[in-house]
Design an enzyme around this catalytic site. Structure first.
Site, PDB file in Angstrom:
ATOM      1  N   HIS A 222      43.312  37.423  41.294  1.00 51.89           N
ATOM      2  CA  HIS A 222      43.990  36.590  42.312  1.00 51.89           C
ATOM      3  C   HIS A 222      43.700  37.231  43.665  1.00 51.89           C
ATOM      4  O   HIS A 222      42.534  37.367  44.045  1.00 51.89           O
ATOM      5  CB  HIS A 222      45.479  36.528  41.950  1.00 51.89           C
ATOM      6  CG  HIS A 222      46.306  35.544  42.721  1.00 51.89           C
ATOM      7  ND1 HIS A 222      45.792  34.606  43.565  1.00 51.89           N
ATOM      8  CD2 HIS A 222      47.662  35.368  42.770  1.00 51.89           C
ATOM      9  CE1 HIS A 222      46.769  33.884  44.089  1.00 51.89           C
ATOM     10  NE2 HIS A 222      47.930  34.337  43.633  1.00 51.89           N
ATOM     11  N   HIS A 261      36.446  29.657  40.546  1.00 51.63           N
ATOM     12  CA  HIS A 261      37.815  29.228  40.813  1.00 51.63           C
ATOM     13  C   HIS A 261      38.351  28.444  39.635  1.00 51.63           C
ATOM     14  O   HIS A 261      37.600  27.727  38.981  1.00 51.63           O
ATOM     15  CB  HIS A 261      37.878  28.367  42.092  1.00 51.63           C
ATOM     16  CG  HIS A 261      39.245  28.300  42.658  1.00 51.63           C
ATOM     17  ND1 HIS A 261      40.150  27.339  42.292  1.00 51.63           N
ATOM     18  CD2 HIS A 261      39.877  29.111  43.541  1.00 51.63           C
ATOM     19  CE1 HIS A 261      41.284  27.554  42.935  1.00 51.63           C
ATOM     20  NE2 HIS A 261      41.145  28.627  43.696  1.00 51.63           N
ATOM     21  N   ASP A 312      37.937  34.419  49.062  1.00 47.04           N
ATOM     22  CA  ASP A 312      37.981  35.879  49.132  1.00 47.04           C
ATOM     23  C   ASP A 312      36.644  36.516  49.490  1.00 47.04           C
ATOM     24  O   ASP A 312      36.616  37.604  50.053  1.00 47.04           O
ATOM     25  CB  ASP A 312      38.464  36.452  47.789  1.00 47.04           C
ATOM     26  CG  ASP A 312      39.913  36.106  47.539  1.00 47.04           C
ATOM     27  OD1 ASP A 312      40.710  36.280  48.469  1.00 47.04           O
ATOM     28  OD2 ASP A 312      40.231  35.635  46.436  1.00 47.04           O
TER      29      ASP A 312
HETATM   30  C1  LIG Z   1      39.033  32.755  39.457  1.00 45.32           C
HETATM   31  C2  LIG Z   1      38.785  32.903  37.964  1.00 45.32           C
HETATM   32  C3  LIG Z   1      39.851  33.856  37.395  1.00 45.32           C
HETATM   33  C4  LIG Z   1      38.955  31.535  37.327  1.00 45.32           C
HETATM   34  O1  LIG Z   1      38.556  31.673  36.036  1.00 45.32           O
HETATM   35  P1  LIG Z   1      38.976  30.833  34.754  1.00 45.32           P
HETATM   36  O2  LIG Z   1      39.216  29.426  35.100  1.00 45.32           O
HETATM   37  O3  LIG Z   1      40.029  31.556  34.032  1.00 45.32           O
HETATM   38  O4  LIG Z   1      37.609  30.913  33.976  1.00 45.32           O
HETATM   39  P2  LIG Z   1      36.999  32.168  33.237  1.00 45.32           P
HETATM   40  O5  LIG Z   1      37.309  33.439  33.940  1.00 45.32           O
HETATM   41  O6  LIG Z   1      37.380  32.090  31.820  1.00 45.32           O
HETATM   42  O7  LIG Z   1      35.465  31.864  33.414  1.00 45.32           O
HETATM   43  C5  LIG Z   1      34.735  30.828  32.716  1.00 45.32           C
HETATM   44  C6  LIG Z   1      33.293  31.265  32.551  1.00 45.32           C
HETATM   45  O8  LIG Z   1      32.698  31.461  33.837  1.00 45.32           O
HETATM   46  C7  LIG Z   1      32.342  32.822  34.016  1.00 45.32           C
HETATM   47  N1  LIG Z   1      32.817  33.274  35.316  1.00 45.32           N
HETATM   48  C8  LIG Z   1      33.841  32.793  36.038  1.00 45.32           C
HETATM   49  N2  LIG Z   1      33.983  33.456  37.175  1.00 45.32           N
HETATM   50  C9  LIG Z   1      33.006  34.372  37.173  1.00 45.32           C
HETATM   51  C10 LIG Z   1      32.627  35.366  38.084  1.00 45.32           C
HETATM   52  N3  LIG Z   1      33.303  35.535  39.228  1.00 45.32           N
HETATM   53  N4  LIG Z   1      31.578  36.157  37.781  1.00 45.32           N
HETATM   54  C11 LIG Z   1      30.894  35.998  36.656  1.00 45.32           C
HETATM   55  N5  LIG Z   1      31.205  35.064  35.735  1.00 45.32           N
HETATM   56  C12 LIG Z   1      32.248  34.264  35.993  1.00 45.32           C
HETATM   57  C13 LIG Z   1      33.139  33.598  32.965  1.00 45.32           C
HETATM   58  O9  LIG Z   1      32.535  34.799  32.606  1.00 45.32           O
HETATM   59  C14 LIG Z   1      33.166  32.599  31.854  1.00 45.32           C
HETATM   60  O10 LIG Z   1      31.944  32.613  31.193  1.00 45.32           O
HETATM   61  P3  LIG Z   1      31.865  32.474  29.575  1.00 45.32           P
HETATM   62  O11 LIG Z   1      32.505  31.155  29.291  1.00 45.32           O
HETATM   63  O12 LIG Z   1      30.426  32.567  29.319  1.00 45.32           O
HETATM   64  O13 LIG Z   1      32.679  33.619  29.045  1.00 45.32           O
HETATM   65  C15 LIG Z   1      37.358  33.462  37.718  1.00 45.32           C
HETATM   66  O14 LIG Z   1      36.404  32.612  38.284  1.00 45.32           O
HETATM   67  C16 LIG Z   1      37.220  34.873  38.211  1.00 45.32           C
HETATM   68  O15 LIG Z   1      37.623  35.817  37.532  1.00 45.32           O
HETATM   69  N6  LIG Z   1      36.650  35.045  39.428  1.00 45.32           N
HETATM   70  C17 LIG Z   1      36.553  36.366  40.009  1.00 45.32           C
HETATM   71  C18 LIG Z   1      37.879  36.768  40.622  1.00 45.32           C
HETATM   72  C19 LIG Z   1      38.171  36.025  41.885  1.00 45.32           C
HETATM   73  O16 LIG Z   1      37.317  35.855  42.737  1.00 45.32           O
HETATM   74  N7  LIG Z   1      39.437  35.601  42.019  1.00 45.32           N
HETATM   75  C20 LIG Z   1      39.905  34.902  43.194  1.00 45.32           C
HETATM   76  C21 LIG Z   1      40.139  33.476  42.872  1.00 45.32           C
HETATM   77  S1  LIG Z   1      40.480  32.545  44.310  1.00 45.32           S
END
Ligand SMILES: CC(C)(COP(=O)(O)OP(=O)(O)OC[C@H]1O[C@@H](n2cnc3c(N)ncnc32)[C@H](O)[C@@H]1OP(=O)(O)O)[C@@H](O)C(=O)NCCC(=O)NCCS
Length: 375
Positions: A222, A261, A312
Site C-alpha cells: 500500500h 494496481h 507511488d
Molecule cells: C498493488 C498490488 C498489490 C495489486 O495486486 P493484486 O490485485 O493483489 O494482484 P497480485 O499481486 O496477485 O498480482 C497479480 C499478478 O500480477 C503480478 N504483479 C502484480 N503487480 C506486480 C508488480 N508490481 N511487479 C511484478 N509483478 C506484479 C503478480 O506477480 C501476479 O502474477 P502471477 O499471477 O503470475 O502470480 C500489486 O500490483 C503489487 O504488489 N504492486 C506493487 C506494490 C505497489 O506498488 N503498491 C501500491 C499500490 S497503489
C-alpha cells in the site's frame, strides 16, 4: 490491451463492500473526488480546497477557504507532552511508527467527545498537526533542535517543505507538493481507508480509526510502495543497467514496487500528472539520471508484464528531487490521505452499521478433545 494480472478471488477483489459518495476509482468513471475529475483538481486547486471538498462535500467559497486555512494554521502547535513523546521515540524508529504513536498520544491529550460533537475540530487538528509532528521529530533527532512549529506559510505543502528544509520553499516545489497531496488525498475503499471505516463502524473514536489506518498504510503493498520504489530506482546508475536489473528481478518473480494496481487495469490516471512533476523537478535540480532510469523501468515493466506505474512510482523521484528523505515518503502520504480517511469516517458515522463479514471455514472439524496429559 490485455493485462497480465489474473482475476483474483482472494483479498476481497471486486467485492462491493459498501456505498460511498466520496470518490470513484476506475469502473468507467475514472478517478474523481465528489464528482470532480482528478486532472482538474490537481491542475487547478490547492490541497486545502480539496481537503475541504472531501470533508464537507462541496468546494469552498473564497471566504470559506480562508477560514479553513486559518484553522489549519492554528492547528500546527505541539503541546509540551506531545513534544516529550516525540523526543522519546527513538531516532531509528520507522517514521510511520512514530506517526502512529503521535496520533495515538494526541487521542489521549485531546479526546473526542462520546457524542462525536467535536469531530470536525479533530479533523482540522489532525490535518494541521501531522506536518508539524513529522518535521519536529526529524529535526530533534537528526539536527538536535526543537523547531518552532508556527509559520506564516499558509499551505500545508509549503509549510511541510519550509519546516523540513528550514527555509522558505521554492514556488515550484510547493506547487509540486500541492499536486502530490491532491493526488494522494483519496482513493475509495483502499486498505487503509477500509481499515478506518471498520474501526469507525464499532463506534470507536477518530484517533483510533486514523491510527489503525496509518498502520495499514505502512505496508509496501500500500503506501510503503513509494519508499520501496525509490530504493529500487537507487539501485541503478543508468537506464541500461535498470533495464537489465528489472529483467533479472522479473525472472526471479520479484515484485516491482510502484507498479500494478488492484482496481486500475491499464493505467493509473494519477501517474501522468505526477510523472510530469517528476520531470519538471528533475530539470529544476539538474538531475539527469533518475528520470531516465525511471522511464526505463516503466518501459520494461510494460513490455514484459503489461504493468503500469501507479502513483507511488514517480512520486518517489519527485519527492527525492525536493530533498525529502525516502523514509518520509509514506508519512507524507498520511498528511494527505488523512483528508480522505476523515471523509470516510464522517460518512461511515452518518449511516453506521458494524462492519463484520464472515469467513468460509476451512479448518479441521469433529476432533475429539484430548486431555493435556495425553497429548
Ligand atoms: C498493488 C498490488 C498489490 C495489486 O495486486 P493484486 O490485485 O493483489 O494482484 P497480485 O499481486 O496477485 O498480482 C497479480 C499478478 O500480477 C503480478 N504483479 C502484480 N503487480 C506486480 C508488480 N508490481 N511487479 C511484478 N509483478 C506484479 C503478480 O506477480 C501476479 O502474477 P502471477 O499471477 O503470475 O502470480 C500489486 O500490483 C503489487 O504488489 N504492486 C506493487 C506494490 C505497489 O506498488 N503498491 C501500491 C499500490 S497503489
Amino acid at each position: 490491451m490485455e493485462n497480465t494480472q489474473k482475476k483474483k478471488v482472494g483479498g476481497l477483489a471486486g467485492i462491493v463492500a459498501g456505498k460511498s459518495a466520496i470518490c470513484t476509482v476506475g469502473t468507467g468513471h475514472g478517478l474523481n473526488y465528489r464528482g470532480y475529475d482528478i486532472q482538474d483538481l490537481a491542475m487547478e486547486a490547492e490541497f486545502e480546497e480539496v481537503a475541504y471538498l472531501l470533508l464537507f462535500g462541496t468546494l469552498p467559497k473564497k471566504s470559506e477557504l480562508e477560514i479553513f486555512k486559518h484553522k489549519l494554521q492554528a492547528a500546527r502547535h505541539l503541546e509540551p507532552s506531545l513534544q516529550e513523546v516525540l523526543k522519546l521515540i527513538p531516532k531509528d524508529s520507522h517514521p510511520m511508527d512514530m506517526m502512529k504513536t503521535a496520533c495515538a498520544m494526541l487521542g489521549c491529550l485531546e479526546k473526542e467527545k462520546p457524542d462525536f460533537s467535536n469531530q470536525k475540530d479533530i479533523a482540522i487538528r489532525l490535518l494541521g498537526v501531522f506536518p508539524s509532528i513529522l518535521t519536529f521529530w526529524h529535526h530533534y533527532h537528526h539536527n538536535n533542535i526543537s523547531i518552532d512549529t508556527q509559520s506564516q506559510e499558509e499551505s500545508i505543502a509549503g509549510y511541510f517543505l519550509e519546516k523540513l528544509h528550514q527555509k522558505p520553499p521554492k514556488k515550484l516545489w510547493t506547487q509540486a507538493m500541492q499536486a502530490s497531496l491532491i493526488l494522494y488525498a483519496e482513493h475509495e475503499f483502499n486498505a487503509s481507508t477500509f481499515t478506518a471505516r471498520i474501526v469507525t463502524s464499532t463506534l470507536s473514536d477518530i484517533y483510533s480509526s486514523i491510527t489503525a489506518a496509518i498502520g495499514a498504510l505502512r505496508g509496501p503493498l500500500h503506501g510503503g510502495a513509494n519508499e520501496a520504489a525509490m530504493e529500487l530506482i537507487s539501485e541503478f546508475s543508468s537506464p541500461e543497467e535498470a533495464t537489465k536489473g528489472i529483467l533479472s528481478k522479473l525472472e526471479s518473480k520479484a515484485k516491482i514496487m510502484g507498479f500494478g494496481h488492484r482496481v486500475y487495469v491499464n493505467n493509473d490516471p494519477r501517474n501522468v500528472i505526477i510523472k510530469q512533476w517528476s520531470k519538471r523537478l528533475a530539470q529544476d535540480v539538474g538531475n539527469t539520471t533518475i528520470f531516465p532510469i525511471s522511464e526505463a523501468i516503466e518501459k520494461v515493466m510494460w513490455e514484459e508484464k503489461k504493468l503500469f506505474p501507479n502513483l507511488d512510482f514517480y512520486s518517489a523521484s519527485a519527492y527525492h528531487f525536493m530533498g525529502i528523505p525516502t523514509a518520509y515518503f509514506t508519512p507524507i502520504f498520511i498528511m494527505s490521505r488523512t483528508s480522505g480517511w476523515l471523509a470516510h469516517i464522517f460518512e461511515q458515522r452518518s449511516d453506521n452499521k458494524l462492519i463484520r463479514p464472515t469467513s468460509e471455514y476451512i479448518g479441521p472439524s469433529n476432533r475429539a478433545y484430548i486431555h493435556i496429559n495425553n497429548r
